[in-house]
Design an enzyme around this catalytic site. Structure first.
Site, PDB file in Angstrom:
ATOM      1  N   HIS A  97       6.461   3.589 -10.492  1.00  0.00           N
ATOM      2  CA  HIS A  97       7.129   4.731  -9.857  1.00  0.00           C
ATOM      3  C   HIS A  97       8.443   5.057 -10.589  1.00  0.00           C
ATOM      4  O   HIS A  97       8.740   6.222 -10.853  1.00  0.00           O
ATOM      5  CB  HIS A  97       7.480   4.432  -8.392  1.00  0.00           C
ATOM      6  CG  HIS A  97       6.312   4.271  -7.466  1.00  0.00           C
ATOM      7  ND1 HIS A  97       6.199   3.214  -6.603  1.00  0.00           N
ATOM      8  CD2 HIS A  97       5.218   5.054  -7.248  1.00  0.00           C
ATOM      9  CE1 HIS A  97       5.092   3.346  -5.885  1.00  0.00           C
ATOM     10  NE2 HIS A  97       4.468   4.432  -6.261  1.00  0.00           N
ATOM     11  N   LYS A 107      -1.040   5.890   8.666  1.00  0.00           N
ATOM     12  CA  LYS A 107      -1.276   4.836   7.692  1.00  0.00           C
ATOM     13  C   LYS A 107      -0.485   3.603   8.112  1.00  0.00           C
ATOM     14  O   LYS A 107       0.607   3.738   8.657  1.00  0.00           O
ATOM     15  CB  LYS A 107      -0.752   5.312   6.324  1.00  0.00           C
ATOM     16  CG  LYS A 107      -1.788   5.245   5.199  1.00  0.00           C
ATOM     17  CD  LYS A 107      -1.269   5.964   3.971  1.00  0.00           C
ATOM     18  CE  LYS A 107      -1.405   5.125   2.727  1.00  0.00           C
ATOM     19  NZ  LYS A 107      -0.943   5.821   1.527  1.00  0.00           N
ATOM     20  N   ARG A 116      -2.716   7.294 -13.181  1.00  0.00           N
ATOM     21  CA  ARG A 116      -3.049   6.041 -13.851  1.00  0.00           C
ATOM     22  C   ARG A 116      -4.447   6.158 -14.448  1.00  0.00           C
ATOM     23  O   ARG A 116      -4.632   6.663 -15.526  1.00  0.00           O
ATOM     24  CB  ARG A 116      -2.958   4.861 -12.873  1.00  0.00           C
ATOM     25  CG  ARG A 116      -1.542   4.411 -12.623  1.00  0.00           C
ATOM     26  CD  ARG A 116      -1.384   3.717 -11.324  1.00  0.00           C
ATOM     27  NE  ARG A 116      -1.669   4.643 -10.221  1.00  0.00           N
ATOM     28  CZ  ARG A 116      -1.526   4.358  -8.955  1.00  0.00           C
ATOM     29  NH1 ARG A 116      -1.147   3.171  -8.597  1.00  0.00           N
ATOM     30  NH2 ARG A 116      -1.769   5.261  -8.024  1.00  0.00           N
ATOM     31  N   SER A 150       1.155  -0.164  -5.715  1.00  0.00           N
ATOM     32  CA  SER A 150       1.768  -0.872  -4.589  1.00  0.00           C
ATOM     33  C   SER A 150       0.741  -1.774  -3.924  1.00  0.00           C
ATOM     34  O   SER A 150       1.036  -2.918  -3.567  1.00  0.00           O
ATOM     35  CB  SER A 150       2.323   0.122  -3.569  1.00  0.00           C
ATOM     36  OG  SER A 150       3.299   0.921  -4.167  1.00  0.00           O
TER      37      SER A 150
HETATM   38  P1  ADP Z   1       0.531   7.727  -2.321  1.00  0.00           P
HETATM   39  O1  ADP Z   1       0.604   7.027  -1.010  1.00  0.00           O
HETATM   40  O2  ADP Z   1       0.634   9.217  -2.292  1.00  0.00           O
HETATM   41  O3  ADP Z   1      -0.552   7.217  -3.247  1.00  0.00           O
HETATM   42  P2  ADP Z   1       2.365   6.195  -3.899  1.00  0.00           P
HETATM   43  O4  ADP Z   1       3.726   5.842  -3.459  1.00  0.00           O
HETATM   44  O5  ADP Z   1       1.382   5.088  -4.024  1.00  0.00           O
HETATM   45  O6  ADP Z   1       1.888   7.347  -2.972  1.00  0.00           O
HETATM   46  O7  ADP Z   1       2.444   6.933  -5.278  1.00  0.00           O
HETATM   47  C1  ADP Z   1       3.201   8.096  -5.461  1.00  0.00           C
HETATM   48  C2  ADP Z   1       2.862   8.705  -6.813  1.00  0.00           C
HETATM   49  O8  ADP Z   1       3.185   7.776  -7.844  1.00  0.00           O
HETATM   50  C3  ADP Z   1       1.408   9.064  -7.032  1.00  0.00           C
HETATM   51  O9  ADP Z   1       1.366  10.249  -7.809  1.00  0.00           O
HETATM   52  C4  ADP Z   1       0.876   7.915  -7.823  1.00  0.00           C
HETATM   53  O10 ADP Z   1      -0.238   8.291  -8.606  1.00  0.00           O
HETATM   54  C5  ADP Z   1       2.064   7.597  -8.683  1.00  0.00           C
HETATM   55  N1  ADP Z   1       2.044   6.219  -9.191  1.00  0.00           N
HETATM   56  C6  ADP Z   1       1.953   5.083  -8.478  1.00  0.00           C
HETATM   57  N2  ADP Z   1       1.951   3.996  -9.287  1.00  0.00           N
HETATM   58  C7  ADP Z   1       2.044   4.471 -10.559  1.00  0.00           C
HETATM   59  C8  ADP Z   1       2.060   3.866 -11.859  1.00  0.00           C
HETATM   60  N3  ADP Z   1       1.964   2.547 -12.015  1.00  0.00           N
HETATM   61  N4  ADP Z   1       2.149   4.674 -12.930  1.00  0.00           N
HETATM   62  C9  ADP Z   1       2.206   6.019 -12.762  1.00  0.00           C
HETATM   63  N5  ADP Z   1       2.193   6.644 -11.580  1.00  0.00           N
HETATM   64  C10 ADP Z   1       2.107   5.899 -10.492  1.00  0.00           C
END
Ligand code: ADP
Length: 165
Positions: free
Chosen positions: A18, A42, A91, A129
């Site tokens: 992130h 969620k 990803r 995450s």
């Molecule tokens: P959500 O609950 O919407 O999936 P996240 O907090 O998991 O939210 O992710 C928010 C954004 O960050 C999403 O666009 C996700 O694809 C991106 N993201 C999460 N992890 C990574 C990573 N390792 N590399 C690039 N983008 C990421």
């Protein structure tokens, strides 16, 4: 005019993947608002306050970043914050279908705000995450995948073995 982007997500918890997207997003946008969606439905490991706190601590040294929360429609929130873009990270192919659908729906809702995707940094391709939580739950080494303060929080949380309501 300042170019503002919203980077929405649940950030349960924030990872180095992130943070990489936020830093690279700042090469394109003048200001990024990292926004936690608070719609119910969620189950999270960390409460909203904990997730906000981890984001604040992890991003405190990066200028032009704001942390906020929102509920309801992302595009309403983005318009209200005068954003011209939505920032998302991609990803693997598995992210693509969901992101594609969401971007198309959001475009239908507001054609003036563009969704911008950044490819993950190669280093963070397997960083999510949920995978990190699974590893941490069983004592796996997650060093370097999350900021140290998040690593500590995860260790504590799994030592207590509780879930946020
Ligand atoms: P959500 O609950 O919407 O999936 P996240 O907090 O998991 O939210 O992710 C928010 C954004 O960050 C999403 O666009 C996700 O694809 C991106 N993201 C999460 N992890 C990574 C990573 N390792 N590399 C690039 N983008 C990421």
């Amino acid at each position: 005019m300042q170019k503002i982007a919203i980077y929405p997500g649940s950030f349960d918890p924030v990872t180095n993947g992130h943070l990489d997207i936020v830093k690279r997003g700042l090469d394109i946008f003048d200001r990024i608002i990292v926004a936690i969606l608070t719609n119910p439905g969620k189950a999270f490991l960390f409460t909203l306050e904990e997730r906000l706190d981890m984001l604040h601590q992890s991003l405190q040294e990066i200028p032009n970043v704001e942390i906020d929360t929102f509920d309801g429609l992302l595009m309403d929130y983005a318009a209200q914050r005068n954003a011209c873009g939505i920032l998302r990270g991609l990803r693997a192919m598995s992210d693509f279908e969901y992101e594609f659908q969401m971007a198309l729906m959001n475009r239908r809702l507001n054609r003036e705000i563009q969704t911008v995707f950044l490819m993950t940094g190669l280093k963070w391709i397997y960083t999510s995450s949920s995978i990190i939580k699974q590893a941490a739950q069983f004592g796996g080494n997650i060093e370097g995948m999350v900021p140290p303060l998040v690593e500590e929080k995860l260790k504590q949380r799994y030592a207590q073995n509780t879930t946020a309501k």
